[in-house]
Write a protein that holds these residues in place. Sequence first.
Motif, PDB file in Angstrom:
ATOM      1  N   GLN A  11       1.015  -1.106   0.087  1.00 20.11           N
ATOM      2  CA  GLN A  11      -0.055   0.030  -0.120  1.00 20.11           C
ATOM      3  C   GLN A  11       0.619   1.315  -0.048  1.00 20.11           C
ATOM      4  O   GLN A  11       0.380   2.432   0.024  1.00 20.11           O
ATOM      5  N   TYR A  12       2.191   1.337  -0.135  1.00 17.57           N
ATOM      6  CA  TYR A  12       3.063   2.237   0.147  1.00 17.57           C
ATOM      7  C   TYR A  12       2.882   3.421  -1.017  1.00 17.57           C
ATOM      8  O   TYR A  12       2.699   4.473  -0.698  1.00 17.57           O
ATOM      9  N   THR A  13       2.869   3.079  -2.165  1.00 18.85           N
ATOM     10  CA  THR A  13       2.821   3.857  -3.489  1.00 18.85           C
ATOM     11  C   THR A  13       1.517   4.819  -3.323  1.00 18.85           C
ATOM     12  O   THR A  13       1.527   5.894  -3.450  1.00 18.85           O
ATOM     13  N   ALA A  14       0.255   4.115  -3.244  1.00 18.37           N
ATOM     14  CA  ALA A  14      -1.069   4.905  -3.200  1.00 18.37           C
ATOM     15  C   ALA A  14      -1.118   5.942  -1.749  1.00 18.37           C
ATOM     16  O   ALA A  14      -1.324   6.962  -1.927  1.00 18.37           O
ATOM     17  N   ARG A  15      -0.440   5.299  -0.705  1.00 21.17           N
ATOM     18  CA  ARG A  15      -0.532   6.296   0.455  1.00 21.17           C
ATOM     19  C   ARG A  15       0.526   7.540   0.294  1.00 21.17           C
ATOM     20  O   ARG A  15       0.357   8.232   0.606  1.00 21.17           O
ATOM     21  N   ILE A  16       1.520   7.191  -0.251  1.00 23.34           N
ATOM     22  CA  ILE A  16       2.686   8.150  -0.619  1.00 23.34           C
ATOM     23  C   ILE A  16       2.132   9.174  -1.684  1.00 23.34           C
ATOM     24  O   ILE A  16       2.431  10.379  -1.458  1.00 23.34           O
ATOM     25  N   ARG A  17       1.677   8.600  -2.563  1.00 32.02           N
ATOM     26  CA  ARG A  17       1.228   9.558  -3.437  1.00 32.02           C
ATOM     27  C   ARG A  17      -0.104  10.407  -3.111  1.00 32.02           C
ATOM     28  O   ARG A  17      -0.144  11.851  -3.263  1.00 32.02           O
ATOM     29  N   LYS A  18      -0.856   9.957  -2.114  1.00 31.73           N
ATOM     30  CA  LYS A  18      -1.824  10.799  -1.416  1.00 31.73           C
ATOM     31  C   LYS A  18      -1.192  12.010  -0.577  1.00 31.73           C
ATOM     32  O   LYS A  18      -1.523  13.092  -0.535  1.00 31.73           O
ATOM     33  N   ILE A  19       0.073  11.405   0.176  1.00 32.99           N
ATOM     34  CA  ILE A  19       0.672  12.532   0.956  1.00 32.99           C
ATOM     35  C   ILE A  19       1.329  13.595  -0.214  1.00 32.99           C
ATOM     36  O   ILE A  19       1.187  14.778   0.311  1.00 32.99           O
ATOM     37  N   ILE A  20       1.903  13.163  -0.860  1.00 33.27           N
ATOM     38  CA  ILE A  20       2.350  14.274  -1.738  1.00 33.27           C
ATOM     39  C   ILE A  20       1.619  15.130  -2.407  1.00 33.27           C
ATOM     40  O   ILE A  20       1.616  16.279  -2.726  1.00 33.27           O
ATOM     41  N   ASP A  21       0.425  14.404  -2.880  1.00 35.97           N
ATOM     42  CA  ASP A  21      -0.531  15.446  -3.356  1.00 35.97           C
ATOM     43  C   ASP A  21      -1.147  16.555  -2.456  1.00 35.97           C
ATOM     44  O   ASP A  21      -1.320  17.688  -2.936  1.00 35.97           O
ATOM     45  N   GLU A  22      -1.145  16.141  -1.117  1.00 34.72           N
ATOM     46  CA  GLU A  22      -1.585  17.108  -0.219  1.00 34.72           C
ATOM     47  C   GLU A  22      -0.535  18.138  -0.028  1.00 34.72           C
ATOM     48  O   GLU A  22      -0.739  19.260   0.255  1.00 34.72           O
ATOM     49  N   LEU A  23       0.661  17.806  -0.231  1.00 33.35           N
ATOM     50  CA  LEU A  23       1.684  18.810   0.065  1.00 33.35           C
ATOM     51  C   LEU A  23       2.048  19.690  -1.077  1.00 33.35           C
ATOM     52  O   LEU A  23       2.446  20.819  -1.008  1.00 33.35           O
ATOM     53  N   ILE A  24       1.844  19.376  -2.327  1.00 31.65           N
ATOM     54  CA  ILE A  24       2.149  20.140  -3.502  1.00 31.65           C
ATOM     55  C   ILE A  24       0.938  20.709  -4.401  1.00 31.65           C
ATOM     56  O   ILE A  24      -0.149  20.838  -3.935  1.00 31.65           O
TER      57      ILE A  24
END
Length: 164
Positions: free
Chosen positions: A151-164
């Motif tokens: 589940q790392y890829t989906a979770r990380i994409r969500k985090i990065i979307d919130e940051l940028i």
Amino acid sequence: MGTKEIPAEGMVCLLAAAAVIWIFGRIIRKRKFARDYPYEKKMLLTAAEYRFYKVLKEQCDRNRLLICPKVRMEDFLSVTDRRNRNRYRGFIKSRHIDFILCDRDLHMLAGVELDDASHNTPAAERTDAFKDHVFKKIGLPLYRVPAAPGQYTARIRKIIDELI
């Protein structure tokens, strides 16, 4: 058989000799310690943290973000209470955040903690709550990612979307 008293001059010499022996003993022990250096290198990240890091790096590279792994909290926090500086410093000097995400100018954007089974103990839960409160106080998000490699890829994409 009676006991003999040691004259004052003799006592001074005896104490001086004991002090010299004690000092030389400390010097010898320090030299031995410095010569032995009882250290060996180990990996910076655990196996689980490294698996997560590889996925995180891929996503951060795509978005021009930098990753700082294992950042000691004292390296990015200052204690504002000067009167109780040492007390509050004690809470942060030996704790770290698994990953700090930064922009290209090293401005911190967020912290990321990989939460595995070791976070389920009462002591770890108190530490996690402390970190959560500190990040809220300094105005940075702290993301907690469960240790679930698929589940790392989906979770990380969500985090990065919130940051940028």
